[in-house]
Design a protein around this motif. Structure first.
Motif, PDB file in Angstrom:
ATOM      1  N   GLU A   1       0.935  -1.196  -0.044  1.00  0.00           N
ATOM      2  CA  GLU A   1      -0.195   0.051  -0.061  1.00  0.00           C
ATOM      3  C   GLU A   1       0.709   1.144   0.123  1.00  0.00           C
ATOM      4  OE1 GLU A   1      -3.982  -1.483   2.476  1.00  0.00           O
ATOM      5  OE2 GLU A   1      -2.285  -0.586   3.524  1.00  0.00           O
ATOM      6  N   ILE A   2       2.026   1.311   0.563  1.00  0.00           N
ATOM      7  CA  ILE A   2       2.788   2.411   0.718  1.00  0.00           C
ATOM      8  C   ILE A   2       3.576   2.505  -0.511  1.00  0.00           C
ATOM      9  CG2 ILE A   2       5.094   3.289   1.884  1.00  0.00           C
ATOM     10  CD1 ILE A   2       4.078   1.963   4.617  1.00  0.00           C
ATOM     11  N   ILE A   3       4.174   1.499  -1.003  1.00  0.00           N
ATOM     12  CA  ILE A   3       4.616   1.573  -2.334  1.00  0.00           C
ATOM     13  C   ILE A   3       3.977   2.313  -3.323  1.00  0.00           C
ATOM     14  CG2 ILE A   3       5.605   0.366  -4.293  1.00  0.00           C
ATOM     15  CD1 ILE A   3       6.768  -1.866  -2.226  1.00  0.00           C
ATOM     16  N   PHE A   4       2.646   1.907  -3.678  1.00  0.00           N
ATOM     17  CA  PHE A   4       1.552   2.321  -4.522  1.00  0.00           C
ATOM     18  C   PHE A   4       0.713   3.755  -3.878  1.00  0.00           C
ATOM     19  CE2 PHE A   4       3.212  -1.748  -6.151  1.00  0.00           C
ATOM     20  CZ  PHE A   4       3.418  -1.218  -7.387  1.00  0.00           C
ATOM     21  N   ASP A   5       1.054   4.230  -3.115  1.00  0.00           N
ATOM     22  CA  ASP A   5       0.377   5.120  -2.295  1.00  0.00           C
ATOM     23  C   ASP A   5      -0.021   6.359  -3.365  1.00  0.00           C
ATOM     24  OD1 ASP A   5      -1.371   6.679  -0.318  1.00  0.00           O
ATOM     25  OD2 ASP A   5       0.644   7.882   0.103  1.00  0.00           O
ATOM     26  N   LYS A   6      -1.209   6.905  -3.654  1.00  0.00           N
ATOM     27  CA  LYS A   6      -1.356   7.971  -4.369  1.00  0.00           C
ATOM     28  C   LYS A   6      -1.099   7.740  -6.004  1.00  0.00           C
ATOM     29  CE  LYS A   6      -1.673  11.667  -0.975  1.00  0.00           C
ATOM     30  NZ  LYS A   6      -1.471  10.615   0.158  1.00  0.00           N
TER      31      LYS A   6
ATOM     32  N   ALA B   1      -1.034 -11.078  -5.760  1.00  0.00           N
ATOM     33  CA  ALA B   1      -2.331 -10.967  -4.765  1.00  0.00           C
ATOM     34  C   ALA B   1      -2.285  -9.581  -4.085  1.00  0.00           C
ATOM     35  CB  ALA B   1      -2.371 -12.238  -3.819  1.00  0.00           C
ATOM     36  N   LEU B   2      -1.195  -9.136  -3.536  1.00  0.00           N
ATOM     37  CA  LEU B   2      -1.130  -8.000  -2.758  1.00  0.00           C
ATOM     38  C   LEU B   2      -1.302  -6.961  -3.606  1.00  0.00           C
ATOM     39  CD1 LEU B   2       2.319  -8.659  -0.483  1.00  0.00           C
ATOM     40  CD2 LEU B   2      -0.022  -8.893   0.083  1.00  0.00           C
ATOM     41  N   TYR B   3      -0.794  -6.758  -5.047  1.00  0.00           N
ATOM     42  CA  TYR B   3      -1.026  -5.578  -5.782  1.00  0.00           C
ATOM     43  C   TYR B   3      -2.466  -5.591  -6.088  1.00  0.00           C
ATOM     44  CZ  TYR B   3      -0.540  -2.893  -9.990  1.00  0.00           C
ATOM     45  OH  TYR B   3      -0.467  -1.704 -10.803  1.00  0.00           O
ATOM     46  N   VAL B   4      -3.197  -6.524  -6.314  1.00  0.00           N
ATOM     47  CA  VAL B   4      -4.609  -6.729  -6.670  1.00  0.00           C
ATOM     48  C   VAL B   4      -5.490  -6.042  -5.451  1.00  0.00           C
ATOM     49  CG1 VAL B   4      -6.576  -8.001  -7.144  1.00  0.00           C
ATOM     50  CG2 VAL B   4      -4.564  -8.487  -8.328  1.00  0.00           C
ATOM     51  N   ALA B   5      -4.955  -6.537  -4.027  1.00  0.00           N
ATOM     52  CA  ALA B   5      -5.482  -6.048  -2.745  1.00  0.00           C
ATOM     53  C   ALA B   5      -5.452  -4.621  -2.803  1.00  0.00           C
ATOM     54  CB  ALA B   5      -4.893  -6.981  -1.593  1.00  0.00           C
TER      55      ALA B   5
ATOM     56  N   LYS C   1      -8.382  -1.871  -2.478  1.00  0.00           N
ATOM     57  CA  LYS C   1      -8.597  -0.796  -1.495  1.00  0.00           C
ATOM     58  C   LYS C   1      -8.824   0.418  -1.991  1.00  0.00           C
ATOM     59  CE  LYS C   1      -6.911  -2.762   2.770  1.00  0.00           C
ATOM     60  NZ  LYS C   1      -6.177  -2.461   3.845  1.00  0.00           N
ATOM     61  N   GLN C   2      -8.100   0.710  -3.450  1.00  0.00           N
ATOM     62  CA  GLN C   2      -8.347   2.198  -3.894  1.00  0.00           C
ATOM     63  C   GLN C   2      -9.447   2.124  -4.758  1.00  0.00           C
ATOM     64  OE1 GLN C   2      -5.101   2.916  -6.804  1.00  0.00           O
ATOM     65  NE2 GLN C   2      -3.488   2.814  -5.069  1.00  0.00           N
ATOM     66  N   GLY C   3     -10.512   1.262  -4.657  1.00  0.00           N
ATOM     67  CA  GLY C   3     -11.607   1.200  -5.426  1.00  0.00           C
ATOM     68  C   GLY C   3     -11.681   0.996  -7.035  1.00  0.00           C
TER      69      GLY C   3
ATOM     70  N   GLN D   1      -9.519  -3.240 -14.606  1.00  0.00           N
ATOM     71  CA  GLN D   1      -8.923  -2.206 -15.179  1.00  0.00           C
ATOM     72  C   GLN D   1      -7.149  -2.295 -14.941  1.00  0.00           C
ATOM     73  OE1 GLN D   1     -11.660  -1.241 -16.732  1.00  0.00           O
ATOM     74  NE2 GLN D   1     -10.568   0.625 -16.746  1.00  0.00           N
ATOM     75  N   LEU D   2      -6.924  -3.372 -14.246  1.00  0.00           N
ATOM     76  CA  LEU D   2      -5.233  -3.442 -13.988  1.00  0.00           C
ATOM     77  C   LEU D   2      -4.526  -3.602 -15.414  1.00  0.00           C
ATOM     78  CD1 LEU D   2      -5.452  -4.930 -10.317  1.00  0.00           C
ATOM     79  CD2 LEU D   2      -5.073  -2.648 -11.058  1.00  0.00           C
TER      80      LEU D   2
END
Length: 374
Positions: free
Chosen positions: A143-148, A169-173, A177-179, A184-185
């Motif tokens: 979450e921190i790596i891809f924040d904003k 799996a973490l990336y998809v999660a 969380k970003q909605g 779309q990924l």
């Protein structure tokens, strides 16, 4: 029509006059793949003259001249610099910097413990945490790596193999969380375990279970994140380990065939999963050899998919690839020479029709690049 007999006669006369001048250097001219370079090339040097008539048009089978009909007139190659180091926060700041300065895709480097499935506090991780990439132990790290960073607007490549399913799996999660809908990924997960046994060494499990993880990921991604490339079949590491350009393609496509066979044995449709296969190649100093290699790669893979595996959908026959300039070609002495070397290699990748490109910094033979060299 080409008159090959006339060409041969003219070439022989040219050779006689050249030899009479007696000014040849005595160097042996060979490529880095130890292929002898002839003194002169004409159409009669093509082993099968029909090849000249059958290379086709750009964007048409066998795609020798490119995977798109308009190539870079429609869309430039993705500028995807490999990045990731130290803490998740450091990597996030780096990603924002790169995107703010014109990068069009992210490429995530993970540290060795993450590649090998160890937490940062494991005794075997000592001295390696955050050294060659970013440390990821938890969802919070991701979450921190891809924040904003809006994951529906940027494609992300992740250089991860043994633990590919976990990191994806973490990336998809994070996206959820970003909605952001998983449909779309966009991006690529390397997920190429076979080259780890051959050239790189970051494998964990035996080949059989490892291949099961690969094909399970093919299946899950096809149903849930259909725009994601499910594998990056990699010749880069094989080339860096000492192969020639020819061997790079040979080993890479042997691995590629093994993945396709495994997926078919798992009941997957070649025209479906075949569309999400991608490749990762090295580009070395022999300018024309490298351009030719990329053209040959597209042609070879298209024929493999069509003739050996029965693919009928155009996108399932395409050899789409990322290219990185050669780390093995960088010199630790007089590092400014590396700027020229990398420039020539990048030009060869573009003229060879790459879809994505990373260029090495001039001081990577010494350490992590400085801000100036990046």
């Amino acid at each position: 029509m080409l008159n090959l007999d006339e060409i041969k006669k003219e070439k022989e006369e040219w050779r006689k006059q050249k030899n009479a001048a007696g000014k040849d250097r005595k160097d042996k001219f060979v490529t880095t793949s130890s292929k002898k370079i002839k003194e002169l090339y004409t159409p009669d040097d093509v082993e099968h003259i029909d090849y000249l008539r059958n290379i086709g048009f750009p964007g048409e089978y066998p795609y020798t001249r490119g995977v798109h009909r308009n190539m870079y007139r429609g869309r430039l190659w993705t500028m995807r610099q490999f990045a990731g180091f130290a803490t998740p926060g450091d990597t996030n700041r780096r990603f924002h910097f790169l995107l703010d300065h014109g990068e069009t895709g992210l490429s995530t480097a993970f540290d060795l413990p993450t590649l090998m499935g160890y937490d940062s506090d494991h005794p075997k991780s000592y001295g390696e945490v955050g050294v060659c990439g970013v440390a990821v132990d938890t969802l919070r790290d991701m979450e921190i790596i891809f924040d904003k960073i809006p994951l529906d607007q940027v494609s992300t490549s992740m250089t991860i193999n043994s633990t590919a399913a976990i990191l994806l799996a973490l990336y998809v999660a994070v996206a959820e969380k970003q909605g952001i809908a998983t449909t779309q990924l966009r991006g690529t997960v390397q997920n190429d375990i076979l080259k780890e046994y051959i050239a790189r060494g970051t494998y964990i499990y035996p080949p059989g279970p490892s291949m099961r993880l690969v094909t399970d990921l093919f299946s899950w991604c096809g149903d849930n994140i259909p725009r994601f490339n499910t594998i990056s079949i990699s010749g880069y590491h094989i080339r860096e380990a000492g192969s020639t350009a020819i061997q790079e393609l040979a080993f890479t496509f042997a691995n590629g065939k093994a993945y396709v066979e495994a997926a078919l044995n798992a009941g997957l449709n070649v025209d479906a999963f075949g569309q999400r296969l991608s490749f990762f190649f090295n580009v070395q100093q022999d300018f024309f050899e490298e351009i030719s290699k990329f053209r040959a790669a597209r042609r070879i893979w298209a024929r493999i998919m069509k003739e050996e595996f029965g693919a009928s959908v155009e996108k399932a026959m395409l050899c789409r690839f990322h290219v990185q300039t050669a780390g093995a070609s960088l010199t630790a002495q007089q590092i400014d020479n590396n700027v020229v070397r990398t420039t020539m290699e990048a030009a060869a990748a573009v003229l060879g029709g790459t879809q994505s490109l990373h260029t090495n910094s001039k001081d990577e033979a010494l350490a992590l690049p400085t801000e100036e060299s990046v």
